[in-house]
Scaffold this active site. Sequence first.
Site, PDB file in Angstrom:
ATOM      1  N   ARG A   1       0.910  -1.085  -0.019  1.00 45.40           N
ATOM      2  CA  ARG A   1       0.091  -0.030   0.116  1.00 45.40           C
ATOM      3  C   ARG A   1       0.783   1.343   0.048  1.00 45.40           C
ATOM      4  O   ARG A   1       2.142   1.174   0.346  1.00 45.40           O
ATOM      5  CB  ARG A   1      -0.913   0.031   1.239  1.00 45.40           C
TER       6      ARG A   1
ATOM      7  N   THR B   1      -1.588   4.588  11.800  1.00 41.35           N
ATOM      8  CA  THR B   1      -0.665   3.826  11.220  1.00 41.35           C
ATOM      9  C   THR B   1      -1.168   2.467  10.469  1.00 41.35           C
ATOM     10  O   THR B   1      -0.444   2.042   9.679  1.00 41.35           O
ATOM     11  CB  THR B   1       0.413   3.263  12.432  1.00 41.35           C
ATOM     12  N   CYS B   2      -2.522   2.140  10.973  1.00 41.79           N
ATOM     13  CA  CYS B   2      -3.164   0.982  10.221  1.00 41.79           C
ATOM     14  C   CYS B   2      -3.317   1.238   8.710  1.00 41.79           C
ATOM     15  O   CYS B   2      -3.365   0.346   7.840  1.00 41.79           O
ATOM     16  CB  CYS B   2      -4.307   0.563  10.945  1.00 41.79           C
ATOM     17  N   THR B   3      -3.693   2.511   8.496  1.00 40.99           N
ATOM     18  CA  THR B   3      -3.890   3.064   7.047  1.00 40.99           C
ATOM     19  C   THR B   3      -2.665   3.560   6.371  1.00 40.99           C
ATOM     20  O   THR B   3      -2.927   4.098   5.212  1.00 40.99           O
ATOM     21  CB  THR B   3      -5.074   3.692   7.042  1.00 40.99           C
TER      22      THR B   3
END
Length: 107
Positions: A56, A75-77
């Site tokens: 990603r 941080t997850c995305t």
Amino acid sequence: MMKHVEYGESIAETSQIVQWFWTYVSSLSNQRRLELLQWITGITCLPIGGFSRLGRRIKLVQDVAGPDRLPTVSTCTFTLHLPKYRSFSQLKEKFDLATSDYVFGIV
């Protein structure tokens, strides 16, 4: 890192704040760039093959909270919420403060 970033609807790659951000990033040592990457993504090192192997892209979005706030991340995305700072020196001050706390493990 620059070619592995996408921009949210509310922020343009050519905007002043984005240009200041990239000026800030290019002023950092390699170690500080790695720390910035870790702050944004939560990962401690790039996989073999570099950014393209992450699966990603980092996303830059405009933070509407105001220029007196620190930048924040999800941080997850891999999302960096970038306030619209009034000057490069303000951006540098806020990023240095936000990332220095993370580097020392306080956050």
